[in-house]
Design a protein around this motif. Structure first.
Motif, PDB file in Angstrom:
ATOM      1  N   PRO A 105       0.812  -1.236   0.000  1.00 55.58           N
ATOM      2  CA  PRO A 105       0.000   0.000   0.000  1.00 55.58           C
ATOM      3  C   PRO A 105       0.843   1.283   0.000  1.00 55.58           C
ATOM      4  N   GLU A 106       1.948   1.300   0.749  1.00 50.65           N
ATOM      5  CA  GLU A 106       2.795   2.495   0.806  1.00 50.65           C
ATOM      6  C   GLU A 106       3.433   2.759  -0.557  1.00 50.65           C
ATOM      7  N   ALA A 107       3.973   1.702  -1.155  1.00 51.74           N
ATOM      8  CA  ALA A 107       4.648   1.858  -2.443  1.00 51.74           C
ATOM      9  C   ALA A 107       3.645   2.086  -3.569  1.00 51.74           C
ATOM     10  N   HIS A 108       2.474   1.472  -3.459  1.00 49.19           N
ATOM     11  CA  HIS A 108       1.477   1.591  -4.525  1.00 49.19           C
ATOM     12  C   HIS A 108       1.124   3.054  -4.796  1.00 49.19           C
ATOM     13  N   CYS A 109       0.994   3.846  -3.748  1.00 55.31           N
ATOM     14  CA  CYS A 109       0.622   5.260  -3.913  1.00 55.31           C
ATOM     15  C   CYS A 109       1.680   6.022  -4.702  1.00 55.31           C
ATOM     16  N   ILE A 110       2.946   5.844  -4.343  1.00 52.82           N
ATOM     17  CA  ILE A 110       4.005   6.577  -5.039  1.00 52.82           C
ATOM     18  C   ILE A 110       4.195   6.034  -6.460  1.00 52.82           C
ATOM     19  N   VAL A 111       4.033   4.727  -6.644  1.00 51.31           N
ATOM     20  CA  VAL A 111       4.159   4.141  -7.979  1.00 51.31           C
ATOM     21  C   VAL A 111       3.040   4.652  -8.883  1.00 51.31           C
ATOM     22  N   ALA A 112       1.825   4.726  -8.365  1.00 53.82           N
ATOM     23  CA  ALA A 112       0.699   5.238  -9.157  1.00 53.82           C
ATOM     24  C   ALA A 112       0.933   6.701  -9.532  1.00 53.82           C
ATOM     25  N   ALA A 113       1.440   7.494  -8.593  1.00 57.40           N
ATOM     26  CA  ALA A 113       1.717   8.905  -8.883  1.00 57.40           C
ATOM     27  C   ALA A 113       2.836   9.023  -9.910  1.00 57.40           C
ATOM     28  N   PHE A 114       3.875   8.192  -9.777  1.00 55.84           N
ATOM     29  CA  PHE A 114       4.960   8.211 -10.751  1.00 55.84           C
ATOM     30  C   PHE A 114       4.464   7.786 -12.125  1.00 55.84           C
ATOM     31  N   SER A 115       3.618   6.775 -12.168  1.00 56.53           N
ATOM     32  CA  SER A 115       3.086   6.280 -13.437  1.00 56.53           C
ATOM     33  C   SER A 115       2.352   7.394 -14.182  1.00 56.53           C
ATOM     34  N   GLU A 116       1.546   8.133 -13.462  1.00 55.48           N
ATOM     35  CA  GLU A 116       0.807   9.253 -14.063  1.00 55.48           C
ATOM     36  C   GLU A 116       1.761  10.337 -14.562  1.00 55.48           C
ATOM     37  N   LEU A 117       2.749  10.662 -13.731  1.00 55.24           N
ATOM     38  CA  LEU A 117       3.746  11.668 -14.089  1.00 55.24           C
ATOM     39  C   LEU A 117       4.566  11.208 -15.297  1.00 55.24           C
ATOM     40  N   TYR A 118       4.934   9.936 -15.315  1.00 49.89           N
ATOM     41  CA  TYR A 118       5.744   9.393 -16.401  1.00 49.89           C
ATOM     42  C   TYR A 118       4.959   9.388 -17.716  1.00 49.89           C
ATOM     43  N   THR A 119       3.685   9.044 -17.652  1.00 45.93           N
ATOM     44  CA  THR A 119       2.849   9.069 -18.850  1.00 45.93           C
ATOM     45  C   THR A 119       2.778  10.486 -19.406  1.00 45.93           C
ATOM     46  N   LYS A 120       2.655  11.472 -18.515  1.00 43.52           N
ATOM     47  CA  LYS A 120       2.621  12.869 -18.964  1.00 43.52           C
ATOM     48  C   LYS A 120       3.958  13.259 -19.594  1.00 43.52           C
ATOM     49  N   ARG A 121       5.066  12.835 -18.992  1.00 40.73           N
ATOM     50  CA  ARG A 121       6.384  13.133 -19.565  1.00 40.73           C
ATOM     51  C   ARG A 121       6.523  12.529 -20.956  1.00 40.73           C
ATOM     52  N   MET A 122       6.066  11.292 -21.093  1.00 47.24           N
ATOM     53  CA  MET A 122       6.151  10.623 -22.391  1.00 47.24           C
ATOM     54  C   MET A 122       5.260  11.321 -23.421  1.00 47.24           C
ATOM     55  N   PHE A 123       4.092  11.755 -22.996  1.00 42.44           N
ATOM     56  CA  PHE A 123       3.208  12.488 -23.899  1.00 42.44           C
ATOM     57  C   PHE A 123       3.885  13.780 -24.356  1.00 42.44           C
ATOM     58  N   ASP A 124       4.467  14.521 -23.418  1.00 44.32           N
ATOM     59  CA  ASP A 124       5.165  15.761 -23.757  1.00 44.32           C
ATOM     60  C   ASP A 124       6.338  15.491 -24.704  1.00 44.32           C
ATOM     61  N   LEU A 125       7.026  14.364 -24.495  1.00 45.09           N
ATOM     62  CA  LEU A 125       8.121  13.974 -25.379  1.00 45.09           C
ATOM     63  C   LEU A 125       7.602  13.719 -26.793  1.00 45.09           C
ATOM     64  N   LEU A 126       6.481  13.023 -26.893  1.00 48.31           N
ATOM     65  CA  LEU A 126       5.889  12.754 -28.202  1.00 48.31           C
ATOM     66  C   LEU A 126       5.499  14.057 -28.898  1.00 48.31           C
ATOM     67  N   VAL A 127       4.919  14.976 -28.147  1.00 46.19           N
ATOM     68  CA  VAL A 127       4.505  16.266 -28.717  1.00 46.19           C
ATOM     69  C   VAL A 127       5.715  17.024 -29.261  1.00 46.19           C
TER      70      VAL A 127
END
Length: 197
Positions: A105-127
């Motif tokens: 549970p502790e790691a899941h929260c930070i991993v989920a937040a990182f996943s969202e942030l990483y997806t946004k970074r990848m989207f910005d990279l694609l743009v």
């Protein structure tokens, strides 16, 4: 060891503070001459460095983790697998490493937040890097299946060509140039003149 500051950062979702908190705690332990305990939150510490995109520090931390900990705590190894994929720029591998482990549970929260942030970074990279890209490649970068990736980019104004299975990237609007206030330019000129003389 008092991990209350780390617990507070996790509960308040202030994940960017985790590396500094962990480093400070490590220094306190080292200053007291106490050996690291088996309960050190290595996975959270690694994930904190990964969250702030400090892969060099994550690599260094990984190298200092005792082998016994690496072998006995699969979550530590799973956290480092994300870091390895970031290091090698295996974009799809990052998403795979995120989703293939059953996080605490502790790691899941930070991993989920990182996943969202990483997806946004990848989207910005694609743009910034593409004017057109295949649906398949966009899905790989975004860590989604092709339908979800298509829906995601359509929400951001991209255009899909169903026949060629290609996406046309919508560029972000460039900020308008600001006009320089003549009085500010005068003050700057006077300041530079003052410094030179």
């Amino acid at each position: 060891m008092d991990f209350s500051s780390l617990t507070d950062a996790l509960s308040s979702q202030n994940y960017a503070k985790i590396p500094d908190i962990c480093e400070t705690l490590m220094l306190q332990v080292a200053a007291q001459g106490i050996a690291f305990q088996d309960d050190w939150p290595y996975a959270i510490h690694l994930l904190g460095h990964i969250y702030v995109n400090d892969i060099n520090s994550a690599r260094f931390l990984w190298k200092t983790i005792p082998v016994a900990i690496k072998e006995s705590r699969p979550e530590v190894t799973a956290a480092w697998k994300i870091g390895q994929n970031l290091w090698t720029r295996d974009y799809a591998g990052v998403h795979d490493a995120i989703h293939e482990f059953n996080w605490s549970p502790e790691a899941h929260c930070i991993v989920a937040a990182f996943s969202e942030l990483y997806t946004k970074r990848m989207f910005d990279l694609l743009v910034s890097a593409y004017s057109t890209i295949s649906i398949q490649d966009a899905a790989l970068f975004l860590g989604m299946n092709e339908d979800d990736a298509t829906n995601y980019v359509l929400q951001h104004g991209w255009i899909v060509d169903a026949n060629s299975r290609m996406l046309t990237v919508k560029r972000q609007a460039v900020a308008a140039e600001q006009k320089l206030d003549p009085s500010k330019l005068q003050r700057l000129t006077e300041y530079v003149f003052h410094l030179e003389h």
